[in-house]
Design a protein around this motif. Sequence first.
Motif, PDB file in Angstrom:
ATOM      1  N   PHE A  31       2.994  -7.760  15.145  1.00  0.00           N
ATOM      2  CA  PHE A  31       3.737  -8.918  15.628  1.00  0.00           C
ATOM      3  C   PHE A  31       4.918  -8.381  16.436  1.00  0.00           C
ATOM      4  CE2 PHE A  31       1.260 -10.533  12.173  1.00  0.00           C
ATOM      5  CZ  PHE A  31       0.941 -11.824  12.545  1.00  0.00           C
ATOM      6  N   VAL A  32       4.796  -8.443  17.749  1.00  0.00           N
ATOM      7  CA  VAL A  32       5.760  -7.802  18.643  1.00  0.00           C
ATOM      8  C   VAL A  32       7.081  -8.577  18.656  1.00  0.00           C
ATOM      9  CG1 VAL A  32       6.186  -7.109  21.024  1.00  0.00           C
ATOM     10  CG2 VAL A  32       3.906  -6.826  20.036  1.00  0.00           C
ATOM     11  N   THR A  33       8.170  -7.846  18.490  1.00  0.00           N
ATOM     12  CA  THR A  33       9.507  -8.431  18.506  1.00  0.00           C
ATOM     13  C   THR A  33      10.066  -8.407  19.921  1.00  0.00           C
ATOM     14  OG1 THR A  33       9.860  -7.636  16.251  1.00  0.00           O
ATOM     15  CG2 THR A  33      11.814  -8.278  17.484  1.00  0.00           C
ATOM     16  N   ARG A  34      10.576  -9.553  20.372  1.00  0.00           N
ATOM     17  CA  ARG A  34      11.136  -9.661  21.714  1.00  0.00           C
ATOM     18  C   ARG A  34      12.574  -9.137  21.748  1.00  0.00           C
ATOM     19  NH1 ARG A  34      10.130 -16.004  22.521  1.00  0.00           N
ATOM     20  NH2 ARG A  34      11.292 -15.913  20.597  1.00  0.00           N
ATOM     21  N   TYR A  35      12.976  -8.700  22.921  1.00  0.00           N
ATOM     22  CA  TYR A  35      14.374  -8.399  23.206  1.00  0.00           C
ATOM     23  C   TYR A  35      14.946  -9.655  23.846  1.00  0.00           C
ATOM     24  CZ  TYR A  35      13.618  -3.419  22.418  1.00  0.00           C
ATOM     25  OH  TYR A  35      13.347  -2.202  21.848  1.00  0.00           O
ATOM     26  N   PHE A  62      11.642  -0.440  31.450  1.00  0.00           N
ATOM     27  CA  PHE A  62      11.469  -0.404  29.998  1.00  0.00           C
ATOM     28  C   PHE A  62      10.513  -1.498  29.510  1.00  0.00           C
ATOM     29  CE2 PHE A  62      13.047  -1.728  25.732  1.00  0.00           C
ATOM     30  CZ  PHE A  62      12.897  -0.529  25.044  1.00  0.00           C
ATOM     31  N   PHE A  63      10.453  -2.611  30.241  1.00  0.00           N
ATOM     32  CA  PHE A  63       9.700  -3.775  29.800  1.00  0.00           C
ATOM     33  C   PHE A  63       8.357  -3.916  30.521  1.00  0.00           C
ATOM     34  CE2 PHE A  63      14.202  -5.043  29.202  1.00  0.00           C
ATOM     35  CZ  PHE A  63      14.180  -5.244  27.839  1.00  0.00           C
ATOM     36  N   ILE A  64       7.361  -4.425  29.810  1.00  0.00           N
ATOM     37  CA  ILE A  64       6.106  -4.860  30.429  1.00  0.00           C
ATOM     38  C   ILE A  64       6.414  -6.114  31.228  1.00  0.00           C
ATOM     39  CG2 ILE A  64       3.830  -5.898  30.005  1.00  0.00           C
ATOM     40  CD1 ILE A  64       3.913  -4.313  27.298  1.00  0.00           C
ATOM     41  N   SER A  77       9.085  -4.837  25.388  1.00  0.00           N
ATOM     42  CA  SER A  77       9.115  -3.427  25.781  1.00  0.00           C
ATOM     43  C   SER A  77       7.711  -2.830  25.780  1.00  0.00           C
ATOM     44  CB  SER A  77      10.019  -2.618  24.846  1.00  0.00           C
ATOM     45  OG  SER A  77       9.330  -2.271  23.664  1.00  0.00           O
ATOM     46  N   LYS A  78       7.521  -1.857  26.651  1.00  0.00           N
ATOM     47  CA  LYS A  78       6.244  -1.148  26.725  1.00  0.00           C
ATOM     48  C   LYS A  78       5.959  -0.417  25.415  1.00  0.00           C
ATOM     49  CE  LYS A  78       6.438  -0.541  31.694  1.00  0.00           C
ATOM     50  NZ  LYS A  78       6.588   0.373  32.816  1.00  0.00           N
ATOM     51  N   LEU A  79       7.024   0.090  24.773  1.00  0.00           N
ATOM     52  CA  LEU A  79       6.865   0.877  23.540  1.00  0.00           C
ATOM     53  C   LEU A  79       6.453   0.035  22.343  1.00  0.00           C
ATOM     54  CD1 LEU A  79      10.107   3.044  23.904  1.00  0.00           C
ATOM     55  CD2 LEU A  79       7.754   3.717  24.445  1.00  0.00           C
ATOM     56  N   SER A  80       6.584  -1.288  22.451  1.00  0.00           N
ATOM     57  CA  SER A  80       6.283  -2.143  21.298  1.00  0.00           C
ATOM     58  C   SER A  80       4.791  -2.437  21.124  1.00  0.00           C
ATOM     59  CB  SER A  80       7.063  -3.461  21.408  1.00  0.00           C
ATOM     60  OG  SER A  80       6.629  -4.187  22.535  1.00  0.00           O
TER      61      SER A  80
END
Length: 172
Positions: A31-35, A62-64, A77-80
């Motif tokens: 469950f991806v957390t948003r910034y 940094f972001f998709i 984020s791409k890393l998430s």
Amino acid sequence: MMVKIVLIVGASGVGKDTLLKSIQNDIKANFVTRYITRIPDNNESNHYIGKDDFLYLIKSDFFISSWEAHGNIYGISKLSIKDGLNIISISREAIKDFENTFEDVATIEIGIPKQMLYERLKSRDRENEEAIKKRIQRSEQKIKAKNHTYFDNSKPLEESKSTFLELLRNLT
């Protein structure tokens, strides 16, 4: 790496966060957390980041996807993104960013009848009548997505939860 993206979209007040919270222990997913440039409240968890830092991260790739809504900036984020199923609550404007980046993307639009949405937004007591009507009008806009499913979230939570889990399992 096998990545499956399920995007969750829908108007504020349709119960996206409540529905997602209700299934977290019932399905194996990231469950991806948003910034967001807003401090989290009790209904959602997010990574809070100040506007200047957020803009720096956008420039740094940094972001998709990132988008602005209601005076805040949001980003994923791409890393998430992890291997397997990723469930992400986003704005309808961000769908294309994910479809252009990943092969396996499904979009689930969460909705409820207009009168129910009006009552929920009114009971929140966050916005005036005009702002509520604008939100309802916006909720009627057609979603543009390659793989789109509409989910009616007007039933009691336990009923919606089991139907929603079934839908997710059928998509994966």
